[in-house]
Motif scaffolding. Structure first.
Motif, PDB file in Angstrom:
ATOM      1  N   SER A 560       0.807  -1.223   0.000  1.00 45.70           N
ATOM      2  CA  SER A 560       0.000   0.000   0.000  1.00 45.70           C
ATOM      3  C   SER A 560       0.839   1.271   0.000  1.00 45.70           C
ATOM      4  CB  SER A 560      -0.918   0.020   1.222  1.00 45.70           C
ATOM      5  OG  SER A 560      -0.159   0.149   2.424  1.00 45.70           O
ATOM      6  N   GLN A 570      -4.913   7.277   4.509  1.00 48.21           N
ATOM      7  CA  GLN A 570      -4.848   5.831   4.664  1.00 48.21           C
ATOM      8  C   GLN A 570      -5.265   5.406   6.068  1.00 48.21           C
ATOM      9  OE1 GLN A 570      -0.691   5.171   3.438  1.00 48.21           O
ATOM     10  NE2 GLN A 570      -1.474   4.116   1.624  1.00 48.21           N
ATOM     11  N   GLU A 587      -8.001   3.463   1.512  1.00 51.92           N
ATOM     12  CA  GLU A 587      -7.564   4.772   1.028  1.00 51.92           C
ATOM     13  C   GLU A 587      -8.783   5.629   0.707  1.00 51.92           C
ATOM     14  OE1 GLU A 587      -3.150   3.790  -0.751  1.00 51.92           O
ATOM     15  OE2 GLU A 587      -4.790   4.133  -2.179  1.00 51.92           O
ATOM     16  N   TYR A 601      -6.317  -2.241   0.082  1.00 54.19           N
ATOM     17  CA  TYR A 601      -5.285  -3.259  -0.075  1.00 54.19           C
ATOM     18  C   TYR A 601      -5.546  -4.328   0.980  1.00 54.19           C
ATOM     19  CZ  TYR A 601      -2.667   0.225  -2.782  1.00 54.19           C
ATOM     20  OH  TYR A 601      -2.276   1.155  -3.720  1.00 54.19           O
TER      21      TYR A 601
END
Length: 714
Positions: A560, A570, A587, A601
């Motif tokens: 990520s 994030q 995100e 992710y």
């Protein structure tokens, strides 16, 4: 491939697209999947197969039939099980036919779809089944050629003798091989020699699903069967009276029967039965407490302050730790009841006969369905057969057998084969919800920002123990207290995908971010420090694998680009459940003043990945499920009556709201652990923590969309 002239789901999609002017979906009918149908045609005319064991048979034409005994609920088990058998057998996958096995407790163990336990339980059994048949085929070839067994090898459905350039197909050897003694010990392949395990294999049911072939419970039809729909009472009510004569007189209605406060309308078609159900005029009367969501909100406060909580785990001296703390962080998180919302509502076929009972339909627990039927009718379970259909979703709802028992009761009362079908409204209001829970967390920090004390209380409505007391951070904190208190409600609850952890993970992972902020530490580093402490100086029992958890954290951080991106907020989350470990990074960007989730992710450690295609989709499905319900899902009650009855009132995530999901797996070579559920729990926390980074607002209650930061979002 020739297509059927009968209109089915495929034709409906095409016609609906043309007449509605909307999305047009096209399919390539001549792709590789067409070979599956051709293979089925071959099987139909082939000579009889010979059985090698409970899982596989081979016919003289070389067609290998592999039985998949566990229920298929969309987790891909009907494809994954045969892949494992075929790998050890060294089969040619293009010559493999997969069939759903019926319930058979003598041949198979644990015919259940639940707890992400199918592959972990059957991994070695399936490998041995394939390896045993392969060994017998090798021995048959060795005897026919009169050569040493050690000189024979296998590859893609053939036994080879390289020294003399000879080969025989499995089909040519099947009959004589099946007559040989079954070896007591067989050698399994080294993982480095895997050819099919870990590859990408299409779901074996794809061609039938796309072309509308009957696979699901709702598809099942038996000539002469009747259809039934039930009206069930709301929570805390019982049946007093209804307009029996008027409903019975409606077109196509065969009978109207009552049992256990339910009204069952039985007729010749689903449309006629549905019309009759809509015509019901029922008088209900109070039979117990009539609880509302407002009552539960008041109850939560009482439960969190109760002195009657059950201690689940206690390490060290918690009171002293909090008294000496430099800083104390406290937060509460709450989740609502949720329905399961499978695409296919509950349904089941039952035929109660004098000599036994036939059951057909979608169930995650066929043995339970059989046993509950036997108990109801006071007969031996051996008198009950269960045939499994594919399920259009279950998520824990089909672990119960209530809808199966309904079909059995109706069939017995009307003395005919009956298929019970729930409407969407029945499915959403019929109970077995995810329990509603509120958590209170407290963390004590010393002057260096170390967490020296930790308290968690779970207050729940019909959840029992709403904690997982031995999960992280237990073992990493010197002074820890985890307890729970539960209210028994007439509102029925049950397992919901990743039971308990589906919400607990969001609450825990969000709280860890709050504590990390108070300690002035990066959220990821804060967790890694706790794991290092658990490794070096464990406190009490450690019931999770520290190294596996650290490995998924490191993989998620790497993939990520954690903390290195500009203009992107994030959020991090990591969780252990169902024997597997998953770390996720969400995100979020701001658009028109609102946070928008762009990407997730997901790094997973589930041991050996059997089928890359199925595994990738399981992770993505879990992430979407976890995000969608955290963002939007909510069932409320007013005096025992659910206030949301269909999807016009109950919000699900929409296609344009689904983010990109990038999936990575840790390759450690350990035997497979669960995957159908572990990627769901961390999703809510990753999103909530990312939204905090973007907005500065903490999300502590689900659904998130009701929070101020989303005001104006429909």
């Amino acid at each position: 491939m020739q297509t059927s002239s009968n209109p089915g789901r495929r034709n409906f999609l095409r016609i609906a697209a043309i007449t509605g002017g909307g999305l047009l979906l096209g399919f390539n009918w001549s792709d590789a999947d067409a070979s599956s149908s051709a293979l089925l045609d071959v099987v139909g005319t082939a000579a009889p197969s010979v059985d090698f064991n409970s899982y596989l048979s081979i016919n003289p034409q070389g067609i290998i039939t592999i039985l998949s005994p566990n229920p298929e609920v969309g987790q891909g088990i009907k494809t994954a099980f045969p892949i494992i058998v075929a790998e050890e057998l060294d089969a040619d996958w293009t010559k493999v036919v997969v069939e759903q096995a019926p319930l058979d407790t003598k041949k198979f163990e644990r015919q259940v779809a639940g707890g992400s336990g199918s592959i972990p339980h059957s991994w070695q059994r399936l490998r041995k089944a394939g390896a045993t048949a392969r060994q017998m085929l090798l021995e048959a070839a060795s005897k026919r050629w009169n050569v040493p067994l050690a000189e024979c090898t296998t590859d893609k459905g053939f036994v080879l003798h390289t020294a003399t350039n000879r080969k025989l197909s499995y089909g040519e050897l099947a009959t004589e091989a099946a007559k040989l003694p079954v070896p007591t010990e067989v050698k399994l392949k080294d993982q480095k020699d895997f050819k099919q395990i870990g590859s990408t294999v299409k779901n074996v049911d794809n061609p039938k699903i796309i072309t509308g072939k009957p696979l699901f419970g709702l598809d099942f039809y038996r000539e002469g069967m009747l259809f039934a729909m039930l009206q069930r009472p709301a929570f805390g009510y019982k049946l007093k009276s209804f307009n029996t004569a008027a409903v019975k007189a409606m077109p196509g209605i065969v009978d109207v029967v009552t049992f256990d406060n339910n009204i069952a309308i039985v007729g010749k078609s689903t449309w006629q039965v549905r019309k009759a159900k809509d015509a019901l005029k029922i008088e209900w009367e109070k039979a117990g407490d009539l609880e509302s969501t407002a009552d539960h909100n008041r109850l939560f406060k009482e439960l969190l302050d109760s002195k009657e909580a059950t201690v689940r785990r206690k390490d060290g001296d918690v009171d002293s730790a909090f008294k000496s703390a430099t800083k104390v962080v406290t937060a509460e998180y709450q989740c609502p009841f949720l329905p399961h919302s499978p695409l296919e509502p509950m349904n089941f076929f039952a035929h109660v006969r004098p000599d036994g009972v036939e059951l057909v339909g979608p169930t995650q627990t066929p043995e339970l369905a059989r046993n509950e039927t036997a108990k109801l009718l006071n007969i031996s379970p051996d008198k009950v057969t269960v045939e499994l259909t594919r399920m259009g979703g279950g998520f824990g709802r089909r672990l119960k057998a209530d809808y199966v028992v309904e079909a059995v009761q109706v069939s017995k009362l009307v003395n005919a084969p009956v298929k019970v079908i729930w409407t969407r409204e029945d499915d959403m209001t019929g109970g077995s919800y995810r329990p509603a829970v509120r958590y209170r967390f407290e963390a004590a920090l010393d002057a260096q920002g170390n967490m020296i004390g930790y308290k968690l209380r779970g207050a729940s409505i019909n959840a029992g123990n709403s904690t997982r007391e031995d999960n992280f951070p237990s073992g990493a904190v010197d002074n820890l207290l985890i307890d729970s208190v539960d209210h028994k409600s007439p509102i029925t609850t049950g397992p919901w995908r990743a039971p308990i952890t589906n919400f607990l993970a969001f609450a825990e992972q969000s709280f860890f971010d709050e504590v990390a902020q108070a300690a002035g530490k990066d959220p990821v580093q804060f967790r890694l420090e706790l794991l290092d402490k658990a490794k070096q100086k464990p406190v009490g029992a450690i019931k999770y694998d520290i190294d596996r958890m650290k490995s998924v954290i490191q993989l998620a951080v790497e993939k990520s680009g954690w903390g290195k991106k500009k203009n992107v907020a994030q959020g991090f989350s990591v969780y252990f459940s169902h024997r597997s470990y998953v770390a996720q990074v969400g995100e979020v960007v701001m658009q028109k003043g609102k946070p928008v989730l762009q990407k997730v992710y997901s790094a997973a450690d589930c041991g050996v990945v059997v089928n890359q295609s199925g595994a990738q989709q399981q992770v993505r499905g879990c992430v979407v499920d976890g995000i969608g319900h955290a963002m939007y899902g909510n069932i409320t009650f007013k005096e025992g009556v659910p206030e949301q009855k269909n999807f016009n009132e109950y919000r699900l995530i929409r296609l344009n709201e689904i983010p990109e999901v990038e999936v990575h797996f840790v390759e450690n070579g350990i035997d497979p652990t669960g995957l159908g559920e572990p990627s769901l729990p961390p999703a809510g926390g990753a999103v909530a923590n990312a939204i905090f980074k973007a907005t500065g607002k903490r999300l502590r209650s689900q659904p998130f969309v009701q929070e101020e930061v989303f005001k104006g979002v429909s």
